[in-house]
Enzyme design. Structure first.
Site, PDB file in Angstrom:
ATOM      1  N   ASP A 260      16.486   1.005   0.805  1.00 56.95           N
ATOM      2  CA  ASP A 260      16.286   2.068   1.782  1.00 56.95           C
ATOM      3  C   ASP A 260      16.076   3.394   1.046  1.00 56.95           C
ATOM      4  O   ASP A 260      16.763   3.702   0.074  1.00 56.95           O
ATOM      5  CB  ASP A 260      17.494   2.163   2.723  1.00 56.95           C
ATOM      6  CG  ASP A 260      17.186   2.972   3.973  1.00 56.95           C
ATOM      7  OD1 ASP A 260      17.144   2.376   5.074  1.00 56.95           O
ATOM      8  OD2 ASP A 260      16.973   4.211   3.858  1.00 56.95           O
TER       9      ASP A 260
ATOM     10  N   GLN B 206      16.800   2.867  16.579  1.00 58.55           N
ATOM     11  CA  GLN B 206      15.677   2.380  15.768  1.00 58.55           C
ATOM     12  C   GLN B 206      14.650   3.489  15.588  1.00 58.55           C
ATOM     13  O   GLN B 206      14.210   4.098  16.563  1.00 58.55           O
ATOM     14  CB  GLN B 206      15.027   1.170  16.457  1.00 58.55           C
ATOM     15  CG  GLN B 206      13.924   0.538  15.618  1.00 58.55           C
ATOM     16  CD  GLN B 206      13.383  -0.745  16.243  1.00 58.55           C
ATOM     17  OE1 GLN B 206      13.720  -1.098  17.378  1.00 58.55           O
ATOM     18  NE2 GLN B 206      12.538  -1.444  15.496  1.00 58.55           N
TER      19      GLN B 206
ATOM     20  N   HIS C  78      13.763  -4.937  11.237  1.00 59.01           N
ATOM     21  CA  HIS C  78      14.385  -4.985   9.902  1.00 59.01           C
ATOM     22  C   HIS C  78      15.886  -5.124  10.054  1.00 59.01           C
ATOM     23  O   HIS C  78      16.475  -4.602  10.995  1.00 59.01           O
ATOM     24  CB  HIS C  78      14.038  -3.744   9.072  1.00 59.01           C
ATOM     25  CG  HIS C  78      14.271  -2.444   9.782  1.00 59.01           C
ATOM     26  ND1 HIS C  78      13.402  -1.961  10.745  1.00 59.01           N
ATOM     27  CD2 HIS C  78      15.267  -1.541   9.700  1.00 59.01           C
ATOM     28  CE1 HIS C  78      13.854  -0.814  11.214  1.00 59.01           C
ATOM     29  NE2 HIS C  78      14.991  -0.525  10.605  1.00 59.01           N
TER      30      HIS C  78
ATOM     31  N   ASN D 244      19.179  -2.226  14.327  1.00 64.42           N
ATOM     32  CA  ASN D 244      18.994  -1.222  15.373  1.00 64.42           C
ATOM     33  C   ASN D 244      17.798  -1.617  16.232  1.00 64.42           C
ATOM     34  O   ASN D 244      16.749  -1.995  15.703  1.00 64.42           O
ATOM     35  CB  ASN D 244      18.765   0.149  14.746  1.00 64.42           C
ATOM     36  CG  ASN D 244      19.968   0.643  13.968  1.00 64.42           C
ATOM     37  OD1 ASN D 244      21.102   0.371  14.346  1.00 64.42           O
ATOM     38  ND2 ASN D 244      19.734   1.370  12.881  1.00 64.42           N
TER      39      ASN D 244
ATOM     40  N   VAL E 222      12.022   3.050  12.970  1.00 63.80           N
ATOM     41  CA  VAL E 222      10.795   2.412  12.482  1.00 63.80           C
ATOM     42  C   VAL E 222      10.571   1.155  13.317  1.00 63.80           C
ATOM     43  O   VAL E 222      11.422   0.252  13.334  1.00 63.80           O
ATOM     44  CB  VAL E 222      10.891   2.051  10.986  1.00 63.80           C
ATOM     45  CG1 VAL E 222       9.637   1.321  10.534  1.00 63.80           C
ATOM     46  CG2 VAL E 222      11.121   3.305  10.139  1.00 63.80           C
TER      47      VAL E 222
ATOM     48  N   HIS F 211      19.361  -4.123   8.261  1.00 65.61           N
ATOM     49  CA  HIS F 211      20.003  -3.305   7.234  1.00 65.61           C
ATOM     50  C   HIS F 211      21.130  -4.117   6.605  1.00 65.61           C
ATOM     51  O   HIS F 211      21.994  -4.657   7.322  1.00 65.61           O
ATOM     52  CB  HIS F 211      20.652  -2.055   7.855  1.00 65.61           C
ATOM     53  CG  HIS F 211      19.711  -1.066   8.452  1.00 65.61           C
ATOM     54  ND1 HIS F 211      19.409   0.140   7.832  1.00 65.61           N
ATOM     55  CD2 HIS F 211      19.033  -1.060   9.622  1.00 65.61           C
ATOM     56  CE1 HIS F 211      18.586   0.833   8.606  1.00 65.61           C
ATOM     57  NE2 HIS F 211      18.337   0.133   9.703  1.00 65.61           N
TER      58      HIS F 211
ATOM     59  N   SER G 213       0.820  -1.212   0.000  1.00 61.22           N
ATOM     60  CA  SER G 213       0.000   0.000   0.000  1.00 61.22           C
ATOM     61  C   SER G 213       0.858   1.269   0.000  1.00 61.22           C
ATOM     62  O   SER G 213       0.384   2.340  -0.348  1.00 61.22           O
ATOM     63  CB  SER G 213      -1.009  -0.006   1.150  1.00 61.22           C
ATOM     64  OG  SER G 213      -0.371  -0.119   2.394  1.00 61.22           O
TER      65      SER G 213
END
Ligand code: 5GP
Ligand code: ZN
Length: 112
Positions: A29, A92, A98, A85, A94, A100, A12
């Site tokens: 990213d 961090q 995740h 992170n 978000v 990186h 979305s």
């Protein structure tokens, strides 16, 4: 669900896909810190490594495996860095887990 990365995972919010399978979605990213900067996120919403439970052990391994596959596909034979992170002190920003993947240039140590 108001989570940014959940929206990226479900399509979305647009992103540049790099790799995907039944457990994870990897994408470029938006603010790359190296020539290769990919984020590998679980499809399932997990806040961070600090929030992972017993049920997430295989998922955590899968995210690292996927990141290594992507690194190989990107030709990062000289090396790369995987970063997760976690929380405020970890930097961090978000709150959806995740990994990186950073590569394509020499990376300094220690990090900030
Ligand atoms: P964190 O600081 O949580 O470890 O990393 C969040 C990462 O998400 C940052 O590197 C940031 O550039 C990236 N990011 C934030 N918003 C977006 C977005 O809308 N799209 C993409 N592709 N990356 C994002
Ligand atoms: Zn999420």
């Amino acid at each position: 669900m108001s989570c940014l990365f959940c929206k990226i995972v479900d399509g979305s919010i647009p992103s540049t896909a790099v790799y995907q399978d039944e457990q994870c979605y990897a994408f470029a990213d938006i603010n790359p810190q190296a020539p290769v900067h990919v984020l590998v996120a679980p499809r399932k919403h997990v806040v961070s490594t600090a929030e992972c439970g017993e049920d997430d052990r295989a998922l955590l391994g899968h995210l690292l495996w996927a990141a290594a596959q992507i690194a190989s596909s990107k030709g990062l034979g000289k090396g790369y860095r995987l970063v997760v992170n976690t929380g405020q002190d970890g930097g961090q920003t978000v709150d959806h887990l995740h990994v990186h993947l950073l590569g394509g240039r020499p990376l300094g140590w220690p990090p900030g």
